[in-house]
Motif scaffolding. Structure first.
Motif, mmCIF file in Angstrom:
data_model
loop_
_atom_site.group_PDB
_atom_site.id
_atom_site.type_symbol
_atom_site.label_atom_id
_atom_site.label_comp_id
_atom_site.label_asym_id
_atom_site.label_seq_id
_atom_site.Cartn_x
_atom_site.Cartn_y
_atom_site.Cartn_z
ATOM 1 N N GLU A 165 0.833 -1.209 0.000
ATOM 2 C CA GLU A 165 0.000 0.000 0.000
ATOM 3 C C GLU A 165 0.865 1.255 0.000
ATOM 4 O OE1 GLU A 165 -3.145 0.388 -0.361
ATOM 5 O OE2 GLU A 165 -3.692 -1.732 -0.372
ATOM 6 N N ILE A 166 1.982 1.236 0.705
ATOM 7 C CA ILE A 166 2.885 2.387 0.706
ATOM 8 C C ILE A 166 3.499 2.576 -0.675
ATOM 9 C CG2 ILE A 166 5.046 3.305 1.638
ATOM 10 C CD1 ILE A 166 4.374 1.939 4.269
ATOM 11 N N ASN A 167 3.912 1.487 -1.302
ATOM 12 C CA ASN A 167 4.521 1.566 -2.631
ATOM 13 C C ASN A 167 3.530 2.017 -3.689
ATOM 14 O OD1 ASN A 167 7.481 0.498 -2.918
ATOM 15 N ND2 ASN A 167 6.551 -0.821 -1.379
ATOM 16 N N LYS A 168 2.234 1.820 -3.464
ATOM 17 C CA LYS A 168 1.214 2.206 -4.442
ATOM 18 C C LYS A 168 1.194 3.709 -4.678
ATOM 19 C CE LYS A 168 -2.946 0.574 -4.156
ATOM 20 N NZ LYS A 168 -4.219 0.055 -3.594
ATOM 21 N N ILE A 169 1.705 4.486 -3.723
ATOM 22 C CA ILE A 169 1.670 5.946 -3.849
ATOM 23 C C ILE A 169 2.482 6.410 -5.041
ATOM 24 C CG2 ILE A 169 2.247 8.117 -2.676
ATOM 25 C CD1 ILE A 169 1.829 6.708 -0.045
ATOM 26 N N LYS A 170 3.556 5.693 -5.375
ATOM 27 C CA LYS A 170 4.462 6.174 -6.413
ATOM 28 C C LYS A 170 4.158 5.621 -7.798
ATOM 29 C CE LYS A 170 7.904 2.637 -5.193
ATOM 30 N NZ LYS A 170 9.267 2.411 -4.663
ATOM 31 N N ILE A 171 3.060 4.865 -7.959
ATOM 32 C CA ILE A 171 2.762 4.304 -9.264
ATOM 33 C C ILE A 171 1.709 5.125 -9.985
ATOM 34 C CG2 ILE A 171 3.326 1.990 -8.449
ATOM 35 C CD1 ILE A 171 0.398 1.347 -8.359
ATOM 36 N N SER A 172 1.673 5.014 -11.305
ATOM 37 C CA SER A 172 0.704 5.714 -12.126
ATOM 38 C C SER A 172 -0.694 5.149 -11.872
ATOM 39 C CB SER A 172 1.063 5.544 -13.608
ATOM 40 O OG SER A 172 -0.026 5.884 -14.439
ATOM 41 N N PRO A 173 -1.745 5.986 -11.964
ATOM 42 C CA PRO A 173 -3.116 5.486 -11.782
ATOM 43 C C PRO A 173 -3.481 4.410 -12.801
ATOM 44 C CG PRO A 173 -3.063 7.875 -11.653
ATOM 45 C CD PRO A 173 -1.702 7.443 -12.116
ATOM 46 N N LEU A 174 -2.788 4.391 -13.951
ATOM 47 C CA LEU A 174 -3.070 3.409 -14.995
ATOM 48 C C LEU A 174 -2.298 2.107 -14.798
ATOM 49 C CD1 LEU A 174 -3.000 5.771 -18.126
ATOM 50 C CD2 LEU A 174 -4.990 5.004 -16.801
ATOM 51 N N PHE A 175 -1.369 2.105 -13.857
ATOM 52 C CA PHE A 175 -0.544 0.920 -13.614
ATOM 53 C C PHE A 175 -1.396 -0.191 -13.006
ATOM 54 C CE2 PHE A 175 2.364 -1.753 -11.248
ATOM 55 C CZ PHE A 175 3.441 -1.876 -12.110
ATOM 56 N N GLU A 176 -1.200 -1.405 -13.494
ATOM 57 C CA GLU A 176 -1.986 -2.538 -13.008
ATOM 58 C C GLU A 176 -1.254 -3.238 -11.865
ATOM 59 O OE1 GLU A 176 -4.217 -6.609 -14.618
ATOM 60 O OE2 GLU A 176 -2.900 -5.456 -15.955
ATOM 61 N N LEU A 177 -1.851 -3.174 -10.682
ATOM 62 C CA LEU A 177 -1.294 -3.837 -9.504
ATOM 63 C C LEU A 177 -2.342 -4.804 -8.971
ATOM 64 C CD1 LEU A 177 0.841 -4.169 -7.279
ATOM 65 C CD2 LEU A 177 -0.211 -2.233 -6.101
ATOM 66 N N ARG A 178 -2.003 -6.092 -8.987
ATOM 67 C CA ARG A 178 -2.937 -7.118 -8.532
ATOM 68 C C ARG A 178 -2.388 -7.776 -7.269
ATOM 69 N NH1 ARG A 178 -2.495 -8.358 -14.194
ATOM 70 N NH2 ARG A 178 -1.189 -10.177 -13.676
ATOM 71 N N VAL A 179 -3.185 -7.763 -6.220
ATOM 72 C CA VAL A 179 -2.789 -8.385 -4.955
ATOM 73 C C VAL A 179 -3.913 -9.306 -4.498
ATOM 74 C CG1 VAL A 179 -2.044 -8.026 -2.573
ATOM 75 C CG2 VAL A 179 -1.452 -6.341 -4.333
ATOM 76 N N LYS A 180 -3.594 -10.585 -4.324
ATOM 77 C CA LYS A 180 -4.608 -11.557 -3.903
ATOM 78 C C LYS A 180 -4.081 -12.395 -2.738
ATOM 79 C CE LYS A 180 -6.937 -12.122 -8.389
ATOM 80 N NZ LYS A 180 -7.357 -13.100 -9.441
ATOM 81 N N THR A 181 -5.008 -12.806 -1.894
ATOM 82 C CA THR A 181 -4.673 -13.686 -0.777
ATOM 83 C C THR A 181 -5.627 -14.867 -0.783
ATOM 84 O OG1 THR A 181 -3.927 -11.804 0.560
ATOM 85 C CG2 THR A 181 -4.395 -13.861 1.719
ATOM 86 N N LYS A 182 -5.064 -16.074 -0.825
ATOM 87 C CA LYS A 182 -5.872 -17.293 -0.798
ATOM 88 C C LYS A 182 -5.444 -18.124 0.408
ATOM 89 C CE LYS A 182 -6.463 -17.613 -5.844
ATOM 90 N NZ LYS A 182 -6.263 -18.475 -7.043
ATOM 91 N N VAL A 183 -6.357 -18.249 1.356
ATOM 92 C CA VAL A 183 -6.037 -18.966 2.587
ATOM 93 C C VAL A 183 -7.121 -19.991 2.871
ATOM 94 C CG1 VAL A 183 -5.659 -18.777 5.070
ATOM 95 C CG2 VAL A 183 -4.822 -16.986 3.543
ATOM 96 N N ASN A 184 -6.704 -21.191 3.167
ATOM 97 C CA ASN A 184 -7.626 -22.237 3.594
ATOM 98 C C ASN A 184 -7.941 -22.015 5.072
ATOM 99 O OD1 ASN A 184 -8.984 -24.567 4.349
ATOM 100 N ND2 ASN A 184 -7.677 -25.928 3.152
#
Length: 246
Positions: free
Chosen positions: A112-131
């Protein structure tokens, strides 16, 4: 401890840089607004004050307000996430082991901190899969900061201002295994070399070997300018190993 201190300083420098960039953008915006306002004053020169007020575009002031509100929220959001990251580094990371839940929460805050420096058009995908049935998910079996190098490496080598680039981060926990898969499109631009650069990857592999012995897999490959790294740690085998060795 030196490695943790370097991470902390790096995060602080990142936030300072982002705040400086935001401030510069606001100053430029303020100058542009001042130019528009001056031009407007010239056009209505000689008119009465009430006539001047009737000609002012209310949308201009609304846009200014929205811009200030947006920057203020992003700054507050970044500081909040930074506080969580620093707490983890200063306190939780001093423990020999943490739970997978704690490590994933830390990694997401870092993203989330690193997201500040990316372009609004940049594709950032974060997923969590937990049993949900995995009891080991809340047991202290994972080395702290084990995910930081893989994530930071993706942000370092991706073109954060390109609409065609992307970063994908997948956390998984199933069959007693913690897995982290990070992919990114490699930037055409050469990453700026820094003193002691490259130490993160070496340190990570050394830590994995020392702590988990043969109970982990670390795979890396590049395909069509897309770099992917996959880390998998069998925490059940590691736990059994700890019980045997005492």
């Amino acid at each position: 401890m030196v490695y943790v201190l370097e991470i902390t300083i790096g995060l602080l420098l990142l936030l300072v840089g982002v705040l400086f960039w935001r401030l510069t953008a606001l100053l430029k915006e303020k100058q542009e607004i001042q130019k528009r306002f001056t031009a407007l004053q010239d056009r209505v020169d000689g008119l009465q004050l009430d006539n001047l007020e009737s000609r002012l575009n209310p949308h201009l002031f609304k846009n200014i307000l929205n811009s200030i509100q947006s920057h203020a929220y992003q700054t507050f959001f970044a500081l909040d996430k930074l506080a969580n990251v620093l707490d983890y580094i200063l306190y939780d990371s001093q423990q020999k082991l943490v739970t997978p839940r704690e490590e994933i929460a830390f990694a997401i805050n870092l993203i989330e901190i690193n997201k500040i420096k990316i372009s609004p058009l940049f594709e950032l995908r974060v997923k969590t899969k937990v049993n949900d049935n995995e009891k080991l998910f809340d047991q202290k079996l994972l080395a702290p900061l084990i995910s930081i190098d893989l994530i930071e490496n993706a942000f370092k080598h991706a073109d954060l201002q390109s609409a065609d680039a992307f970063i994908s981060v997948l956390f998984e926990f199933k069959d007693h295994c913690f897995s982290l898969t990070v992919s990114n499109k490699i930037s055409d631009k050469k990453a700026m070399k820094k003193e002691r650069s490259g130490i993160g990857a070496t340190t990570l592999e050394q830590r994995l070997r020392i702590i988990y012995k043969n109970n982990f897999q670390l795979e890396k490959h590049t395909d069509n300018s897309i770099y992917t790294v996959h880390l998998k740690i069998n925490l059940l085998d590691y736990k059994n190993q700890m019980l045997i060795t005492g």
